[in-house]
Write an enzyme that holds these catalytic residues in place. Structure first.
Site, mmCIF file in Angstrom:
data_model
loop_
_atom_site.group_PDB
_atom_site.id
_atom_site.type_symbol
_atom_site.label_atom_id
_atom_site.label_comp_id
_atom_site.label_asym_id
_atom_site.label_seq_id
_atom_site.Cartn_x
_atom_site.Cartn_y
_atom_site.Cartn_z
ATOM 1 N N GLU A 98 0.798 -1.224 0.000
ATOM 2 C CA GLU A 98 0.000 0.000 0.000
ATOM 3 C C GLU A 98 0.832 1.277 0.000
ATOM 4 O OE1 GLU A 98 0.428 -2.241 2.404
ATOM 5 O OE2 GLU A 98 0.358 -1.372 4.415
ATOM 6 N N GLU A 141 -3.687 -4.415 9.520
ATOM 7 C CA GLU A 141 -4.203 -5.418 8.582
ATOM 8 C C GLU A 141 -5.625 -5.882 8.887
ATOM 9 O OE1 GLU A 141 -2.871 -5.832 5.806
ATOM 10 O OE2 GLU A 141 -0.848 -5.063 6.155
ATOM 11 N N ASP A 180 8.574 -9.900 10.505
ATOM 12 C CA ASP A 180 7.993 -10.811 9.527
ATOM 13 C C ASP A 180 7.267 -11.981 10.203
ATOM 14 O OD1 ASP A 180 8.059 -10.412 6.781
ATOM 15 O OD2 ASP A 180 9.144 -12.300 6.487
ATOM 16 N N HIS A 196 -6.002 0.501 2.832
ATOM 17 C CA HIS A 196 -4.861 0.919 3.657
ATOM 18 C C HIS A 196 -4.654 2.439 3.620
ATOM 19 C CE1 HIS A 196 -2.948 -2.548 5.424
ATOM 20 N NE2 HIS A 196 -2.799 -3.195 4.272
ATOM 21 N N HIS A 203 -8.156 -4.008 -0.970
ATOM 22 C CA HIS A 203 -7.352 -4.121 0.250
ATOM 23 C C HIS A 203 -6.302 -3.013 0.322
ATOM 24 C CE1 HIS A 203 -5.315 -6.379 3.540
ATOM 25 N NE2 HIS A 203 -4.243 -5.777 3.040
ATOM 26 N N GLU A 204 -5.517 -2.892 -0.725
ATOM 27 C CA GLU A 204 -4.435 -1.893 -0.688
ATOM 28 C C GLU A 204 -5.008 -0.477 -0.633
ATOM 29 O OE1 GLU A 204 -1.879 -3.278 0.123
ATOM 30 O OE2 GLU A 204 -2.216 -5.299 -0.642
HETATM 31 N N1 BES Z 1 1.086 -4.375 3.762
HETATM 32 C C1 BES Z 1 0.824 -5.683 3.291
HETATM 33 C C2 BES Z 1 2.060 -6.407 2.832
HETATM 34 C C3 BES Z 1 3.153 -6.531 3.878
HETATM 35 C C4 BES Z 1 2.872 -6.711 5.213
HETATM 36 C C5 BES Z 1 4.470 -6.482 3.470
HETATM 37 C C6 BES Z 1 3.910 -6.807 6.135
HETATM 38 C C7 BES Z 1 5.495 -6.595 4.401
HETATM 39 C C8 BES Z 1 5.213 -6.752 5.736
HETATM 40 C C9 BES Z 1 -0.212 -5.666 2.172
HETATM 41 O O1 BES Z 1 -1.221 -4.734 2.360
HETATM 42 C C10 BES Z 1 -0.896 -6.995 2.164
HETATM 43 O O2 BES Z 1 -1.516 -7.315 3.149
HETATM 44 N N2 BES Z 1 -0.777 -7.763 1.080
HETATM 45 C C11 BES Z 1 -1.383 -9.059 0.945
HETATM 46 C C12 BES Z 1 -2.590 -9.011 0.061
HETATM 47 C C13 BES Z 1 -3.867 -8.765 0.746
HETATM 48 C C14 BES Z 1 -5.016 -8.833 -0.249
HETATM 49 C C15 BES Z 1 -4.156 -9.659 1.917
HETATM 50 C C16 BES Z 1 -0.385 -9.956 0.236
HETATM 51 O O3 BES Z 1 0.616 -9.450 -0.245
HETATM 52 O O4 BES Z 1 -0.627 -11.148 0.160
HETATM 53 ZN ZN ZN Z 2 -2.505 -5.285 3.975
#
Ligand code: BES
Ligand code: ZN
Length: 620
Positions: free
Chosen positions: A291, A338, A393, A319, A315-316
């Site tokens: 996002e 999230e 992570d 955010h 989703h994004e």
């Molecule tokens: N912000 C997250 C991705 C993220 C979280 C990157 C923590 C690094 C550390 C992003 O918004 C996200 O949640 N992406 C998901 C997709 C979503 C539709 C659930 C993904 O990448 O799978």
């Molecule tokens: Zn997310």
């Protein structure tokens, strides 16, 4: 409330005790800044930044970014030094208001990297840092032409969340510290550069780009993409960037983005960031989406051709409120980003495509959550986490997303949608551009929504949801009629009641197909799998979600005709969510790990460090 602040100040004291120069944090100070981030060296209660002027050069040959980060300090620091976070960055020089100044780089912490301590004379306003990144900088992926879609030009993208911004910019890398920024980025001629900021729509002939982000953001939202990139408008405030060969398909896929933006605003208030654009990245992008403000980064694996995977855009986009406007204070509060975002995402999808559509998404989410809760150690299934000494992570699980979602859904169902929406709208408005701890949210919830009807609190039991393990008994039930139809079709077919030609599947979306593949019985013979595949072409489907689920299932069942496709997929795609179950299945099938390692050897060079780190750990 008092209890919370006391606990916070204690936390602050404990964590300060481990810094080289211990400093007591008063209760007053913690009131102001709430908590200490265990993933950053920055001491925000002493000295923090409020603005960045970045001037960098992108060198594809050396795989390095070099230049200057000039930080404007927040007024009235209480110390004469400031702590930045660094990882693998080489510092060339540092100035305080134009004068060379004393600085030191501390010892490396395995999770946090290194502190850069800059001493400055009283009254200093700007700290300017000259630096160069390492070719192995974890945030950066430098792609050769053959690793891109069009295969003609190199490409660079960043991924800063959670704590990788410090590998390409010396910064106070903590989500609780916000700043505005301007940037000048010089790239090879002919290439376009884009950031999480105001963006160009055309290539600059000199390769020099200037950016502005006038709203304060945390460092994990710093983002840069450089490559052969073109732009297509999708609406008044929305557009999409992609490699030229992906542009048309991307613009088709995400054509509803402007409508999503309008739906989001109708729910929870005005969009605060100006434009909302997307960039479709090469297939090695390790996430589904990221996002980055004004410019969401997207995996090409959602460009399915039928607009079926666009909940990721919702989703994004969501955010832009939950996360970018109201930001988790530390990575222990990740669910505040999230969980709220998944809730908001499903509300956007419901308002565009109806309740039966969003209920399919919620059902799939519930399936993921149950699996995750069963797999994780208990303490990792709390919403509020304790990640001290661990990589943030580790907190990136379905618990933050889906348990967070179901907690908010329970509040909605208990207090009624109208009240809950008013509550959320106020929450975003009154906390815009601020950070949010779990404790602060609980206090806001208490004095607003819960206070409207105290008789209902016991039936929710928020404390159990937030600080307790697993999935509480009062978790809302999801029923998807569309999935129930899939269940009966699948059962009848598996029981041999009818053949495919009699199956009513013509109106199924990819979600129904995903549900179908996820629920294939364990007992199917290889012959029946072959028949299924021949009929529905799962092995070669262009829908990445269905394909990944099918390939994983095929490996588990030893269905060999799908193996070459699985290998091809693993080499081409770097999205970690798909990789992990596929490698897991390969390892289960061949515990010597030989098979998995043989494929990984070919695939690894194509992965971003985020995915490499995960798969390295699985195959070591
Ligand atoms: N912000 C997250 C991705 C993220 C979280 C990157 C923590 C690094 C550390 C992003 O918004 C996200 O949640 N992406 C998901 C997709 C979503 C539709 C659930 C993904 O990448 O799978
Ligand atoms: Zn997310």
């Amino acid at each position: 409330m008092k209890r919370i602040f006391l606990a916070l100040s204690l936390l602050a004291l404990i964590s300060c005790g481990q810094d080289k120069e211990p400093k007591e944090v008063t209760v007053e100070e913690t009131k102001q800044f709430d908590t200490v981030d265990v993933h950053s060296f920055a001491k925000r209660w002493e000295a923090r930044v409020q603005h960045l002027d970045l001037d960098i050069n992108v060198d594809f040959d050396a795989k390095q970014i070099s230049g200057f980060a000039e930080w404007t300090l927040s007024e009235n620091p209480t110390a004469d030094s400031i702590f930045f976070d660094l990882d693998e960055i080489e510092i060339k020089n540092v100035w305080a208001d134009g004068q060379e100044t004393k600085w030191t780089v501390g010892e490396t912490d395995p999770v946090k990297g290194q502190p850069l301590v800059v001493h400055f004379p009283e009254g200093t306003q700007k700290i300017k840092i000259e630096y160069v990144t390492a070719p192995s900088a974890a945030a950066l992926q430098w792609l050769d032409p053959q690793q891109t879609h069009d295969k003609k030009h190199p490409f660079l993208f960043t991924q800063s969340q959670a704590i990788l911004a410090r590998t390409w910019i010396p910064c106070q890398d903590s989500p609780g510290i916000r700043y505005t920024y301007n940037a000048k980025v010089t790239v090879p001629k002919g290439m376009m550069a884009l950031m999480s900021a105001s963006n160009p729509q055309e290539v600059d002939p000199d390769g020099v780009y200037e950016f502005e982000m006038p709203q304060p953001i945390p460092s994990y939202l710093m983002a840069l993409s450089v490559g052969d990139i073109a732009f297509a408008s999708m609406g008044e405030r929305t557009g999409v960037y992609a490699e030229p060969g992906m542009l048309e398909a991307s613009a088709y896929e995400f054509a509803d983005t402007e409508k999503m933006l309008e739906a989001a605003e109708a729910l929870y208030g005005a969009y605060a960031w100006g434009r909302y654009d997307l960039i479709v990245l090469p297939p090695s992008f390790p996430f589904g989406g990221m996002e980055n403000p004004r410019l969401t980064f997207v995996t090409p694996t959602v460009v399915a051709g039928d607009r079926s995977l666009t909940s990721l855009i919702a989703h994004e986009l969501a955010h832009s409120w939950s996360g970018n406007l109201v930001t988790n204070d530390t990575w222990n509060d990740f669910w505040v980003n999230e969980g709220f975002t998944v809730y908001f995402e499903r509300r956007i999808m419901e308002s565009l495509y109806g309740r039966d559509y969003s209920e399919m998404l919620a059902t799939l989410g519930h399936q993921d959550l149950e699996e995750t809760v069963a797999d994780l150690p208990k303490e990792d299934t709390h919403l509020k986490l304790d990640l001290k000494g661990r990589n943030p992570d580790d907190g990136l699980t379905d618990v933050a997303y889906e348990k967070g979602y179901f907690f908010l859904r329970l509040l909605e169902e208990t207090y009624g949608r109208e009240k809950f929406d008013t509550f959320l709208k106020n929450y975003f408005q009154s906390n815009a551009f601020k950070t949010m701890t779990t404790e602060k949210f609980m206090a806001i919830l208490d004095s607003n929504l819960l206070a409207t009807d105290s008789t209902l609190i016991a039936s929710v039991n928020p404390e159990e949801w937030v600080y307790g393990p697993g999935l509480p008994n009062n978790c809302p039930r999801v029923t998807s009629e569309r999935f129930q139809r899939v269940n009966s079709t699948l059962k009848a077919w598996a029981d041999g009641a009818f053949s495919f030609d009699e199956m009513e599947t013509s109106d199924w979306s990819s979600h129904e197909w995903l549900h179908f593949v996820r629920h294939l019985p364990d007992t199917l013979s290889l012959d029946r799998l072959a028949v299924l595949d021949e009929h529905f072409h799962f092995t070669t489907t262009g829908n990445s979600e269905v394909q990944a689920a099918w390939l994983t299932y095929s490996i588990q069942k030893g269905y060999e005709p799908a193996f070459p496709a699985a290998e091809e997929f693993l080499i081409r795609v770097g999205r970690r969510k798909f990789l992990t179950p596929l490698y897991k299945a390969l390892i289960a099938e061949d515990p010597t790990k030989e098979k998995a390692r043989a494929i990984y050897k070919k695939a690894r060079p194509n992965y971003h460090s985020v995915s490499q780190e995960t798969i390295d750990a699985m195959l070591k």
